[in-house]
Write a protein that holds these residues in place. Sequence first.
Motif, PDB file in Angstrom:
ATOM      1  N   UNK A  27      -1.747 -11.804   3.099  1.00  0.00           N
ATOM      2  CA  UNK A  27      -2.155 -12.008   4.485  1.00  0.00           C
ATOM      3  C   UNK A  27      -1.847 -10.863   5.414  1.00  0.00           C
ATOM      4  N   UNK A  28      -0.937  -9.972   5.028  1.00  0.00           N
ATOM      5  CA  UNK A  28      -0.621  -8.829   5.880  1.00  0.00           C
ATOM      6  C   UNK A  28      -1.749  -7.809   5.810  1.00  0.00           C
ATOM      7  N   UNK A  29      -2.034  -7.177   6.943  1.00  0.00           N
ATOM      8  CA  UNK A  29      -3.133  -6.227   7.004  1.00  0.00           C
ATOM      9  C   UNK A  29      -2.730  -4.979   7.775  1.00  0.00           C
ATOM     10  N   UNK A  61      -8.583  -7.223  -8.083  1.00  0.00           N
ATOM     11  CA  UNK A  61      -7.360  -6.467  -8.398  1.00  0.00           C
ATOM     12  C   UNK A  61      -6.210  -6.920  -7.500  1.00  0.00           C
ATOM     13  N   UNK A  62      -5.012  -6.891  -8.038  1.00  0.00           N
ATOM     14  CA  UNK A  62      -3.834  -7.314  -7.283  1.00  0.00           C
ATOM     15  C   UNK A  62      -3.300  -6.113  -6.505  1.00  0.00           C
ATOM     16  N   UNK A  63      -3.900  -5.882  -5.336  1.00  0.00           N
ATOM     17  CA  UNK A  63      -3.509  -4.757  -4.496  1.00  0.00           C
ATOM     18  C   UNK A  63      -2.460  -5.199  -3.482  1.00  0.00           C
TER      19      UNK A  63
END
Length: 518
Positions: A27-29, A61-63
Amino acid sequence: MGYQERKRDFHEARWDEPIIMELGSPGERGVLVPKADPRVAKAAGTVEDLLPAGLKRKKAPKLPEMSQMQVLRHYMRLSQETIGTDINIDIGLGTCTMKYSPKVNEQLVRSEKLQELHPCQDESTVQGILEIMYREAEYLKAISGMAKVSLQPSGGTQAIFANVETIRAYHEARGEGQQRNEIITTILSHPGNPGAAATLGYKVITLYPDENGIPDIEALKAAVSEHTAALMITNPEDTGIYNEKIREFVDIVHEAGGLCVYDQANLNGLFGLTRARDAGFDMCHYNLHKSFSSPHGCQGPGAGAQCVSEELAKYVAAPTVEFDGEKYYLDYQRPDSIGKLRKFYGVPAVLVRAYAYIRSLGPDGIKQIAELAILNNNYMLKKLLEIDGLSMPMAEGKYRLEQARLSWKKLTDETGVTTDDICRRIVDYGFQDYFASHHPRIIPEPFTPEPVETYSKDDIDEFVAAFKAIAEEARTNPEIVKTAPHNAALATQIQEEYLTEWEKFATTWRGYLKYVKK
């Protein structure tokens, strides 16, 4: 005691910083990507529809999901754990030519006019960078004395590979490709020379130094034959000893029908004083991120230049940059060329830095580089050799050019402290760990400094003072040297076996597969 002659109080930041893939939370951007205009989306369709099925991931992908502040903090912390040429005196990295890179050149390469170039642009839209590349090749022809230059290589070792490909093309064109299957090099030349030759299927013959520290000319005479394809040699080699018989070496190989290649990845002690072609060589190459001042950039990007004589011009790596009197263009129409070495051509940012460096210096300034580098080196050696336990083997009493191979063997014999111990300890004084030598270590307990032209007398004095202090520590408190580093970001010692044993650490995918197949 002057400031430059006492120990600097240094302690580097040490962060227990995870890799970026382990940071952040859902959720962080850091940035919100704007949605496409509805009219564009309608005309183009969705990304899912545009991608072929074979290119679609089965899951996202797990970014890491991170805010801007988190990203900035992460990379600032990593930067605090790094020592580089802008924050320390980098004399210890001999053969690498760690000189100051003028910051005005950084302004040039950060221009959007350069940064936004795309290698697939039409040539009519990139005339500026093509003109720079063309003019740079002309300057390198003047510096080397050669007739043709290709800026295709990614760096020095790829330029070496291009030279070996050119050797093969030349002999095959003469009907001697199968016969001339041997390349002669020396143990003190860069490992890229025998490496490239072996990769392309040549038998490698290695010359060792004589009592004067230069390759044994009698061994060369015994090695040349009808099978000799080329001699690949450096002069001076990493020892800094200039081979005054170099023209005789070239003549011996030419008489046997072979070519001669001058490894000039480090040109710093010869700028404006000698030229490869004037010594009879058929080819040479340069690292533009060494002598020509563009930063090394931690394994890239680099840039090399392949320079050849008129007889070999048709074989150089393509494309070359040409000028027809009205426009600059990339010449792919070279039927005898060894072909491409990389997907596109050169590394424009590195080429621009090197071009600006040459232009700012001019012929007189280029020559002054070598003169100052030699002066700095011989002043530094006089000071270093006053340290008890340090010596300079080979060619006793003979001057070195821009660098030298020293030995801590006496200190090791007397204290048990090795060059690898000193290499780690020097980091605690605020200097980057130094270059010992390529393997095998012909000189025991080696140490190879290179002060180049950009360091001042005060810089050299400070550098020498640190080694003098470590030599004293080796005699009074050897454990502090053997257990170093203590003040550096890296608090643990890297054991060499982890870098050479595939079972413990595979440095490449090919190496890993080799281990898996055992």
